[in-house]
Motif scaffolding. Sequence first.
Motif, PDB file in Angstrom:
ATOM      1  N   UNK A 166       0.852  -1.192   0.000  1.00 13.50           N
ATOM      2  CA  UNK A 166       0.000   0.000   0.000  1.00 13.50           C
ATOM      3  C   UNK A 166       0.891   1.246   0.000  1.00 13.50           C
ATOM      4  N   UNK A 167       0.263   2.380  -0.320  1.00  9.93           N
ATOM      5  CA  UNK A 167       0.992   3.648  -0.245  1.00  9.93           C
ATOM      6  C   UNK A 167       1.390   3.943   1.193  1.00  9.93           C
ATOM      7  N   UNK A 168       0.509   3.596   2.130  1.00  9.35           N
ATOM      8  CA  UNK A 168       0.784   3.822   3.558  1.00  9.35           C
ATOM      9  C   UNK A 168       2.064   3.098   3.975  1.00  9.35           C
ATOM     10  N   UNK A 169       2.176   1.853   3.520  1.00  8.94           N
ATOM     11  CA  UNK A 169       3.367   1.077   3.862  1.00  8.94           C
ATOM     12  C   UNK A 169       4.620   1.720   3.238  1.00  8.94           C
ATOM     13  N   UNK A 170       4.472   2.193   2.013  1.00  6.37           N
ATOM     14  CA  UNK A 170       5.629   2.752   1.306  1.00  6.37           C
ATOM     15  C   UNK A 170       6.230   3.953   2.033  1.00  6.37           C
ATOM     16  N   UNK A 171       5.363   4.769   2.637  1.00  6.18           N
ATOM     17  CA  UNK A 171       5.888   6.000   3.243  1.00  6.18           C
ATOM     18  C   UNK A 171       6.408   5.790   4.660  1.00  6.18           C
ATOM     19  N   UNK A 172       6.257   4.574   5.211  1.00  8.35           N
ATOM     20  CA  UNK A 172       6.742   4.315   6.581  1.00  8.35           C
ATOM     21  C   UNK A 172       8.255   4.501   6.667  1.00  8.35           C
ATOM     22  N   UNK A 173       8.658   5.394   7.520  1.00  6.46           N
ATOM     23  CA  UNK A 173      10.081   5.613   7.757  1.00  6.46           C
ATOM     24  C   UNK A 173      10.789   6.409   6.677  1.00  6.46           C
ATOM     25  N   UNK A 174      10.029   6.896   5.686  1.00  9.74           N
ATOM     26  CA  UNK A 174      10.655   7.640   4.594  1.00  9.74           C
ATOM     27  C   UNK A 174      10.803   9.118   4.950  1.00  9.74           C
ATOM     28  N   UNK A 175      11.994   9.663   4.738  1.00 12.05           N
ATOM     29  CA  UNK A 175      12.188  11.108   4.925  1.00 12.05           C
ATOM     30  C   UNK A 175      11.763  11.882   3.665  1.00 12.05           C
ATOM     31  N   UNK A 176      11.778  11.154   2.564  1.00 14.98           N
ATOM     32  CA  UNK A 176      11.404  11.773   1.281  1.00 14.98           C
ATOM     33  C   UNK A 176      10.312  10.931   0.635  1.00 14.98           C
ATOM     34  N   UNK A 177       9.266  11.591   0.135  1.00 13.35           N
ATOM     35  CA  UNK A 177       8.204  10.882  -0.595  1.00 13.35           C
ATOM     36  C   UNK A 177       8.156  11.435  -2.013  1.00 13.35           C
ATOM     37  N   UNK A 178       8.447  10.575  -2.963  1.00 13.01           N
ATOM     38  CA  UNK A 178       8.368  10.963  -4.372  1.00 13.01           C
ATOM     39  C   UNK A 178       7.077  10.404  -4.959  1.00 13.01           C
ATOM     40  N   UNK A 179       6.277  11.281  -5.573  1.00 11.06           N
ATOM     41  CA  UNK A 179       5.082  10.816  -6.286  1.00 11.06           C
ATOM     42  C   UNK A 179       5.296  11.063  -7.770  1.00 11.06           C
ATOM     43  N   UNK A 180       5.126  10.000  -8.539  1.00  2.00           N
ATOM     44  CA  UNK A 180       5.359  10.107  -9.989  1.00  2.00           C
ATOM     45  C   UNK A 180       4.338   9.241 -10.708  1.00  2.00           C
ATOM     46  N   UNK A 181       3.084   9.653 -10.610  1.00  2.00           N
ATOM     47  CA  UNK A 181       2.010   8.938 -11.303  1.00  2.00           C
ATOM     48  C   UNK A 181       1.606   9.753 -12.525  1.00  2.00           C
ATOM     49  N   UNK A 182       0.862   9.142 -13.409  1.00  2.00           N
ATOM     50  CA  UNK A 182       0.683   9.778 -14.728  1.00  2.00           C
ATOM     51  C   UNK A 182      -0.758   9.972 -15.164  1.00  2.00           C
TER      52      UNK A 182
END
Lengths: 359, 359
Positions: free
Chosen positions: B206-222
């Motif tokens: 999930x997106x929630x899981x992806x952002x766990x512990x991340x200092x940077x969040x890159x979104x690159x959807x189209x």
Amino acid sequence: MNAVIEKPIAATNAAPSERALIPFVSVDNMMRLVHRVGLETMLKELAEVIEGNFRRWESFDKTARIPAHSAEGVIELMPTADGDTYGFKYVNGHPRNMRAGLQTVTAFGLLADMHTGYPVMLSEMTMLTALRTAAMSAMAARHLAPKGSKVMAVIGNGAQSEFQAVAFKAILGIEEVRLWDIDPKATEKCARNLRGTGLRVVHCATAEEAIQGAQIITTATADKKLATILTDNMVGAGVHLNAVGGDSPGKTELAKEILLRSDIFVEFPPQTRIEGEIQQLDPDHPVTELWEVVAGRKPGRTGEAQITLFDSVGFAIEDFSALTYVRAKAKETGLYDLLDMIADPDDPRDLFGMLMRAK
Amino acid sequence: MNAVIEKPIAATNAAPSERALIPFVSVDNMMRLVHRVGLETMLKELAEVIEGNFRRWESFDKTARIPAHSAEGVIELMPTADGDTYGFKYVNGHPRNMRAGLQTVTAFGLLADMHTGYPVMLSEMTMLTALRTAAMSAMAARHLAPKGSKVMAVIGNGAQSEFQAVAFKAILGIEEVRLWDIDPKATEKCARNLRGTGLRVVHCATAEEAIQGAQIITTATADKKLATILTDNMVGAGVHLNAVGGDSPGKTELAKEILLRSDIFVEFPPQTRIEGEIQQLDPDHPVTELWEVVAGRKPGRTGEAQITLFDSVGFAIEDFSALTYVRAKAKETGLYDLLDMIADPDDPRDLFGMLMRAK
């Protein structure tokens, strides 16, 4: 060497997909194309394609060209689109280039499929712009010049002059061109090039001499300044003025008084008011859009004494027309190369994988 | 086949002058160039060239890109100039292309000499845009992300994702990327491509899981719609958001509430207000121009709890930077061809004579 390179240029590692290879019409292939079709035929056909697109003017996205000015000149992008096809031209105008042995105007253009955004043709347009400008002038004159015009003055005998002369012969039936340029060598060059075209060519010593007996006066000079190639007393009743050279801010050819005595026809008013002869007039001075004349909505020439002026600056729809014409002809004749210009991996999301596999 | 074609493409009749032959960097040569220089080195060098040009931001002519919209997407021209050199990029954005096996974004670009108006290089830019976009993101993050960031979430695992991951490793020292995409196949592809890069790669459900512990969040959807890839409650204090996918009117990725809690940094406000995430906000919502941060005039990150947002849409100066970099590297390596694209007769006024002699 074959005109068509079977092997795409510089694509060796993996065969790019068909859509990734962009047909390219080089200068050499453009010149071959002109001779294959025949110069006069091509000018006539270009005028017809342009006229057809002027008739459906309202189906195009229109914008004034986007300029980048420098001390020496201007670089412009000229885009337009009709919902299916997108086209643009890159063109520069650098009047001082001539002194350095360079072209004043060079250009190239591109067509793309609006449904995918993929380019479908890249083409040289230095030669093509000269052809389409002349075809456009003659198409406009067909609607505006006195019926049965046989004599045209050509003031300014530079790179555009011969194209104008041949287009007016092919499309309007002009029989005599009267040449004048501030530089006699330009006139000699123009006259030499027109030998064998069937036109009667008259060298003139002055602009006044050139316009004697002319029903049409073409001005095609290139100085980047407010020049007065024609003064008020030189232009009599009943002529058609084809003003080609005034085409950027601060660059005009005609005395303001002539404009005030003329009925003025333009391509795209928002662009012409900035770039054309009418930059000398009030921003609300009445002008007629040429497409309305072509579409039969407004009259062109209405009387014998009327002075008509086509204030030509060149508009994107003319280039679009020329590019679609060349695209069809290039397909027909095979006079193109294929350029490896678009990265197109099998899986469209795998651009990175394509790069890594090329290692 | 040699990388450099000694004989110019399709120029047979008369040898064109040197200025008439335009160096062309094909897709194949661009990929060779990346591998010759090294991917990480090239991303670092691109970031440096872009940063240098952001520092002299005021010396560029700037204009919002010129779009042509259709039902399926958009085609844009992105020109800029610095008084000596002119550059523009042609780029499309067609989100539905992927379903037809085509690239969502394809591009090519050109540099020209403003003193003569003559083009000096034509280059593929599909690959180069992916590289410069990633280098730009990482350069912005160097000024905005928390110091010592090691973990980045990558939401959207399409064509841009791996380039972002590698750029952030090379330029910021990111060690772990946490991947999520609505399509698990995209994530698999991204993870596979990142094998061997030295990055720790985590597939997330999930997106929630992806952002766990991340200092940077890159979104690159189209997707070409107002999407909400990140909702308000997902974004905690102290992160840096690198929003790459929202880049045209009606195309955004972030919930408005996130924007209101963030300090927002943009490239060129007149363009970003139309195309970026901030199209959701009032037209006078305060934003900081990134060049002012780069030039030391405005602070970047000011506190640990601050949410910084780089609302990336891509600006012409980044492409200009990438093109000038590639021009120098192509010269150095010989990785280019020569295109017969500019008609350049010996006597510049004798275009017609050149055409006739080609018969």
